[in-house]
Write an enzyme that holds these catalytic residues in place. Structure first.
Site, PDB file in Angstrom:
ATOM      1  CG  ASN A   1      -1.778   1.221   1.325  1.00 21.91           C
ATOM      2  OD1 ASN A   1      -1.877   1.993   0.365  1.00 21.91           O
ATOM      3  ND2 ASN A   1      -2.413   1.411   2.469  1.00 21.91           N
ATOM      4  CD1 TRP A   2       3.795   1.068  -2.786  1.00 24.43           C
ATOM      5  CD2 TRP A   2       3.739   2.175  -4.739  1.00 24.43           C
ATOM      6  NE1 TRP A   2       4.571   0.378  -3.674  1.00 24.43           N
ATOM      7  CE2 TRP A   2       4.551   1.043  -4.891  1.00 24.43           C
ATOM      8  CE3 TRP A   2       3.548   3.017  -5.835  1.00 24.43           C
ATOM      9  CZ2 TRP A   2       5.194   0.732  -6.090  1.00 24.43           C
ATOM     10  CZ3 TRP A   2       4.174   2.713  -7.032  1.00 24.43           C
ATOM     11  CH2 TRP A   2       4.999   1.580  -7.147  1.00 24.43           C
ATOM     12  CE  LYS A   3      -0.427   3.450   4.585  1.00 23.04           C
ATOM     13  NZ  LYS A   3      -0.422   3.587   6.033  1.00 23.04           N
TER      14      LYS A   3
ATOM     15  CG  HIS B   1      -6.092   2.181   4.880  1.00 22.22           C
ATOM     16  ND1 HIS B   1      -5.710   3.158   5.774  1.00 22.22           N
ATOM     17  CD2 HIS B   1      -5.057   1.297   4.816  1.00 22.22           C
ATOM     18  CE1 HIS B   1      -4.493   2.865   6.222  1.00 22.22           C
ATOM     19  NE2 HIS B   1      -4.083   1.746   5.659  1.00 22.22           N
TER      20      HIS B   1
ATOM     21  CD  GLU C   1      -3.310   5.768   6.350  1.00 29.34           C
ATOM     22  OE1 GLU C   1      -3.247   5.805   5.106  1.00 29.34           O
ATOM     23  OE2 GLU C   1      -2.429   5.226   7.056  1.00 29.34           O
TER      24      GLU C   1
ATOM     25  CD  GLU D   1      -3.899  -2.197   7.166  1.00 29.29           C
ATOM     26  OE1 GLU D   1      -2.785  -2.466   6.716  1.00 29.29           O
ATOM     27  OE2 GLU D   1      -4.518  -1.144   6.881  1.00 29.29           O
TER      28      GLU D   1
ATOM     29  N   GLY E   1       2.065   2.566  10.740  1.00 31.64           N
ATOM     30  CA  GLY E   1       3.032   3.646  10.590  1.00 31.64           C
ATOM     31  C   GLY E   1       3.701   4.058  11.894  1.00 31.64           C
TER      32      GLY E   1
ATOM     33  CB  SER F   1       4.759  -1.575  12.035  1.00 33.54           C
ATOM     34  OG  SER F   1       4.358  -0.235  12.261  1.00 33.54           O
TER      35      SER F   1
ATOM     36  N   GLY G   1       2.531  -0.866   4.348  1.00 35.95           N
ATOM     37  CA  GLY G   1       2.666   0.538   3.982  1.00 35.95           C
ATOM     38  C   GLY G   1       4.127   0.922   3.832  1.00 35.95           C
ATOM     39  N   GLY G   2       4.686   1.512   4.861  1.00 37.24           N
ATOM     40  CA  GLY G   2       6.048   2.062   4.820  1.00 37.24           C
ATOM     41  C   GLY G   2       7.082   1.152   4.160  1.00 37.24           C
TER      42      GLY G   2
HETATM   43  P1  PGA Z   1       2.464   0.511   7.684  1.00 36.87           P
HETATM   44  O1  PGA Z   1       1.031   0.728   7.015  1.00 36.87           O
HETATM   45  O2  PGA Z   1       2.997  -0.775   7.145  1.00 36.87           O
HETATM   46  O3  PGA Z   1       3.277   1.705   7.270  1.00 36.87           O
HETATM   47  O4  PGA Z   1       2.249   0.446   9.170  1.00 36.87           O
HETATM   48  C1  PGA Z   1       0.153  -0.338   6.824  1.00 36.87           C
HETATM   49  C2  PGA Z   1      -1.125   0.159   6.177  1.00 36.87           C
HETATM   50  O5  PGA Z   1      -1.620   1.227   6.572  1.00 36.87           O
HETATM   51  O6  PGA Z   1      -1.664  -0.478   5.235  1.00 36.87           O
END
Ligand code: PGA
Length: 253
Positions: A9-11, A97, A99, A169, A175, A215, A236-237
């Site tokens: 997930n590049w966001k 998600h 967010e 999640e 994050g 994470s 994500g990250g």
């Molecule tokens: P993260 O994000 O790996 O940076 O914690 C995961 C996500 O929000 O899909």
């Protein structure tokens, strides 16, 4: 065996040149995926077509959007429909998600509408659920997350639910560098599978992939993915870094 999925997930990260370079780097490693494994890149919408071009010759590498709108088409300036996403060769879409739920106030009901449109467009929804730190500290996380599933998914019949991927999640792990322990992830995934089994029966529940997100890194993916009910990760990250994401792909069961 259930599908095992490493989803990036590049966001809202990377410019076009950086995005191409990252995909080229990962694809150049030529990691062959067995039939039960998949790698999915959830890229920003302007890169969907490019990402499809770079992955389509590689078996079991797929592209995902990060969101779609809750209406089929029409005067909704700036929004992107499930049909549009499918029409540029993507086969997945992330829905719900945390967010999106938090910053864009997406409700369980809106997410149910998005799921229906995604399925109608023949996209596989990656449906996200997860609790906040306050809920985790109150000990009510299992019922909270079960409620998210019930409110957004349980109008689907068994045939439709089998087309969905779930991503658990915990918001407190996204994050933050604070991963749920492998045991915490396993406990929640097993709890979700029980909820699914109660509604749809055990054989159906046993076929639905449940990814862990929050994470995930190259150095903790193997332990998380080794849990019996953890079927890969939504990352994500660490998905923005070639070496990290490649290590995560290699950690799939
Ligand atoms: P993260 O994000 O790996 O940076 O914690 C995961 C996500 O929000 O899909």
């Amino acid at each position: 065996m259930r599908q095992q999925i490493a989803a990036a997930n590049w966001k809202m990260n990377l410019d076009y040149k950086e995005a191409k370079a990252l995909l080229d780097g990962i694809m150049s490693q030529q990691i062959l995926l067995e039939p039960h494994r998949k790698v999915v890149f959830a890229v920003p919408a302007p890169y969907l077509r490019m990402a499809r071009r770079k992955t389509k010759e590689h078996l079991n590498y797929e592209v995902s959007a990060q969101n779609c709108y809750s209406k089929k088409a029409g005067a909704y300036t700036g929004e992107i429909s499930a049909d549009m996403i499918r029409s540029v060769g993507s086969r997945y879409v992330i829905i719900g998600h945390s967010e999106r739920r938090e910053y864009f106030k997406e409700s369980d009901e809106t997410l149910a509408e998005k799921l229906d449109l995604a399925l109608e467009a023949k996209l596989t929804p990656i449906f996200c659920c997860g609790e906040s730190l306050a809920i985790r500290e109150s000990g009510k996380q299992d019922e909270f997350v079960a409620g998210q599933l019930a409110n957004s998914l349980f109008h689907l019949n068994a045939e439709a639910i089998l087309k969905i991927v779930i991503a658990y999640e915990p918001i407190w792990a996204i994050g933050t560098g604070k991963t749920a322990s492998a045991q915490q992830a396993q406990d929640m995934h097993a709890s979700l599978r029980r909820v699914l089994a109660k509604k749809y029966g055990q054989p159906v529940a046993d076929m639905i992939p449940i990814l862990y997100g929050g994470s995930v890194k190259g150095n903790n993916a193997s332990e998380l993915f080794a849990q019996p009910d953890v079927d890969g990760g939504l990352v994500g990250g660490a998905s923005l870094n070639e070496e990290e994401f490649v290590a995560i792909i290699r950690a799939l069961k």
